[in-house]
Structure formats: structure tokens, C-alpha cells
Scaffold this active site. Sequence first.
Site, PDB file in Angstrom:
ATOM      1  CB  SER A 151      -0.966  -0.044   1.186  1.00  0.00           C
ATOM      2  OG  SER A 151      -2.004   0.890   1.029  1.00  0.00           O
ATOM      3  CG  ASP A 304      -5.594  -3.692  -4.237  1.00  0.00           C
ATOM      4  OD1 ASP A 304      -6.292  -2.954  -3.510  1.00  0.00           O
ATOM      5  OD2 ASP A 304      -4.355  -3.702  -4.193  1.00  0.00           O
ATOM      6  CG  HIS A 339      -5.229  -2.766  -0.351  1.00  0.00           C
ATOM      7  ND1 HIS A 339      -4.495  -2.298  -1.407  1.00  0.00           N
ATOM      8  CD2 HIS A 339      -4.787  -2.093   0.751  1.00  0.00           C
ATOM      9  CE1 HIS A 339      -3.652  -1.371  -0.981  1.00  0.00           C
ATOM     10  NE2 HIS A 339      -3.801  -1.232   0.319  1.00  0.00           N
TER      11      HIS A 339
END
Length: 629
Positions: A151, A304, A339
Amino acid sequence: MKSSLLVTLLVAALTATSAQSAQDLSRYGDEGLRAELSAIADAQTAVLVPMRDGVGLSTNIWRPKGASGPLPTILWKTPYNEHIPRGSTARYAIEAVRNGYAFIVQNERGRYFSQGKYEILGYPQTDGYDMLSWIAKQPWSNGKVGTLGCSSSAEWQLALAAMNHPAHAAMVPMAAGAGIGKVGPFWEQGNFFTGGVPRTLFAVWMYGVDNPLRAQIPDTVTGPLRARIAQYNDLDAKKPEVDWKKHIWHLPYAELLSSLGEPPGTFEQQIARTPGDPAWKTGGLYDDSMGWGVPALWFNSWYDVSIGPNMALYNHARSVNTDPEASAHQYVVVGPNPHCQFARLSKDYKVGDRAMGDASFPVDQQIWAFFDRWLKGNPKAFPDNTPHVRYFTMGANHWQADAQWPPKAAQPVRIYLHSQGHANALYGDGVLSFDPPGQDELSDTYRYDPANPVPTVGGGDCCNGGLVVPGAFDQRPVEVRQDVLVYTSAPLEAPLEVTGFVNAVLSVSSSAKDTDFAVKLVDVAPDGTAWIIGDTILRARYRDSYVKPTLMQPGTVYVLKPTPITTSIQFGKGHRIRVEITSSNFPKFARNLNTGGPNETEREAVVADNAVHHSAAHPSYLELPVVKR
């Protein structure tokens, strides 16, 4: 089938070799992880590393106990509260030290113990570059640095890779989509938009991260005293809780945060921009006018928030000629997870409500093998015959490998929308067929009311305060609405694999000057369960250009090409392919108020009567990348 069998056996073998280490650390809580790290590493904490303008960035350094060097180094930069290591950061620190690396965690400028003013992505081309130079000069460094993180800890790496710093030997960006400005057809500007439509996750995320009125340790406090303070005060501001499911309805959208009493910050600056605003190039985002200079092992995932831009950037990094060695050594792994949930890939894996079978993958083993090759000079650790692309095909529920993305065997096949003018809802007459319309067909119409938008159910998303749960979920609760057009194929007589970029081409019209068109790809099981595979959306004013938007003329038919849906799915025998079309997907995407005006600053909305056309003159279809094996 031979390729998928070989990669499945390879994954199983690699997973077995790395399972013991992963299970070892999984038993630890945060205190246990810190105790283990203290036992095996010498630490320097809260070190202020000076940048070129004199601002100091707070940095923690762990090296194997008693090691003086030369050591390869792993750098993990973060905007989050990881100064005191916890969770995945602590586990990677332990694994790095165990594998003979120095491990560094550094707070971005303006966050926690770092000095200066915060900017999203943390000035990668200046602060990132300066940090690499600092590491390379340390007496314990071998001059080679690998960057790692998921991330935000991945996203700052992208623009830095364009700098081709001599010490930047390798990188592992995991779920790095918000670091991408523009690449190919994607103008998402750091996940701020999809198809020109603001994604609400960004506002929610910025509420937690952007804090212009943060508490700070005086700059005069340095050395051991600063490190001592860092042991018991993490400067972690606790903002008031927000009921985002209620507050996300607030209008105007541009005042979503200021209406909570927040001081002006990053969100207000960026919501004032359009997707094509040149100001997006002034920050830390990567765009495809840049080069690429670092070997990379990418980790991405189908559910994601920005899988499409991620795969497009992977292709760009392989093709750009800045550094031929770097371009030749780009590798990507794509799992079925949401994610950053790569560590959860395992046997009996579920994403959302859908079972994926054995999705195990040796994530950590591959990371350290990749770093061993480029930071320790061990080519056997990550050999040249490693497949460039490894991806999990959902539905078939196994890993596959290829030399490129999309796979060379993927060929475009069009599947067309048909109806007799009543494709509204699940029990309408909408049909998908590989046959193009041979004659005029009645268009399908629906009414889009911004006060009653179609709710989001799963798909790809993240970081949104619980507004959306990402993953595969049944879409039938949405498909009963009259403002959702539903087109479904006949049951498939044999499995059909779709792997690559799925492109929608829609012929549409509207009574409004501007409106949105949302597209969803769905896998319908024999029992009727309608699993979401992926979705996309396009604001009609951006149909021809993100730089020069153009409003619609009521009743005029336009061709819209939303940005692609990116996936790998096998529609099984007896399954049906389904496409949903509507004009909202809320709260994942901010609502279009249909006025044609400055949508983000408006309070009033108008209702739009929208149409999808699928005649011989105005066909609508999806172009599927079909893989025949």
C-alpha cells in the site's frame, strides 16, 4: 494445462520450504515480535536523517546483533504509526535480520517523529533519493538497498524507481496502485478517480492520515532523549469517530471533510482538480512519461482497488528503455485476495463469500529470494527462468504462469448486448451473445436518481472505513432494481477462461448533460449465485478526453469506452456470463448529480433518463480476452 500443472507444483514446493518460518512468526503478538527483534538485532531508534533541505526524517535501524557489515539493506517508508514496530512491519524486520539484512523503517516527512510538512507519498524523488544516498554511505552498508512494503509503503517506490539511483538494487511493491498517476488508458491519479469519478475511499483515508495540526517533538530534542520519548509516546492523534455510512451522503462532496471541522488539507487541494489537471504531475505520483530503472517483484490482487493500473504499469516497466537490465527483470504475482492480504493466501481460501480452493503462495520466500539475487549477488536464489507473470485463475482455482501480460494465448472475443427493450432487472429480457445484432433492437432505458443510487456490493476496494467490504459477493440483491440493466448469456457448454483486460464499448444516450455509466462483470453459477468479478465506471463528460471534457446533448447517442476491468476468471461449464449496466455504484464511487456543472461543489441533483443502445448501427459489447488452452 501442462503450464498450470507445473506452476501449481512449483508453488507447492516453494510454499513447503517457507512454511516453517511463517508459522513461527504467526504465533507472536506485537509484544512477542518486538521481544524477538530485540533479541536478534542491534537497534538505533528515532535517528533524524537529514534531507537536502535540512529536514530530519525519523528513522529506526535494525542490524543483526554484532554485525558490522557490509550489509545489504531493506528500506520500508511509511506514513503510518509503525515507529514502534508491529504486525507485518515487525515480522518483515525479523525476517530481514534473520536473513542477514539491515532493516530500516522511516516515517515520511510530516508524520509522527519526522520533521517537515506532510505530502502524500512523501516526496519520493527527493526524500527517497536522499535516503538511498545516506544508506549507501554508512560504514555498515554494502551499497545496495531494496525497497519493500504494501500500500503506501509500496506507492512511494514507483516515482523513485524512475530516478534509477545507483544504490536502488531491487524493489518489491505490493498493492502499489495509489502511487500511479496516469498509465496507458488509466488516469486514476493515485486512486482518486476511476473513469473521472471520484472514489470515496480517498476522502475517508485522508481523514485518518492528513493532520495539518499534528503534535510534534521540538526540533531541538535530538539523540538519546528523542529515542527515549519515542519509547512511550508515539504522537498518534486520535480523531473523533465518524459514521461514514451516514456521512458519505453529505453534499457538496468537496466539503466531506471540512464539514467535520477538519482544517483545509490535501483532500481540498485535490478534489478541486479534474483527472487531466497538470497539477497531478507536481507531486509524488508516477506517470508513464517517466522511465524505469529498478528490477521489481510486484504483488497485485484481483479484488484490489487499482489492479488495472498496476498491471498496465508492470507492462510499462517491462517496455521502457531507461535501463535494459531493469526492464528485463520485472516479475508480477497476482492473487485472488483483496488489498494487501497476501499473507492470508492459503488452503481453503475464500475471498468475500466465494471459495477459491488452495490459493497458497510462498510470498515471503519469493521476496527474500528476489532480494538475495539483487542485493547479495546470488543469481541462483531467483533464477532467470522464473516466470515473469504468475496469476491465480478464479473459477478454475489454480495458479498459472506466462511470459507476458495478458497471456500470449489471450485473444479478443466480443460478446454483445441484446434485448427487446426490457433488460431492466434480473428477470428482464437482457441477453449476452457472441452474435452481433443483425437488425435494429429497441434500446433499454432506466431512470437514475442520485438520491437513490445503486448500492455497492463487493468488488475491488480498500481503505474506506467499512463503507465497502471488498471481495466476491452475490449481486442478486442489486439485480432486482429497475435501474440496473442485466444481460446474461446462455449456460456455457464448456469452460471459458477470460484472462487480461476486459474492455466495454457502450452506445448510450441521456436526458442529462452529464451522467455516469457503470459496468460490472459477473459469473453466474448454476445455482443462480451471481459472483462479481470486476467493475468499472466512466463519467460521460470524459468520454473523449480527460483534459477537455465535453457535455452530452440530450438524446444524442455516444460511444463510451470505460477503463478496462482486469481479471483472470474461468467461467465453468454450465455457468453464465453476466453484465450489469447502471449509472451509480455507491458508496464506492461518488454520485454524479447529472447537472453537467461542477459536480463536486454542488448540492442539488436532477434525475436522468439514461439509455443503452444495442442495434446494428449502435452496438454495445464487451471485448473478452479469451484464452483457449
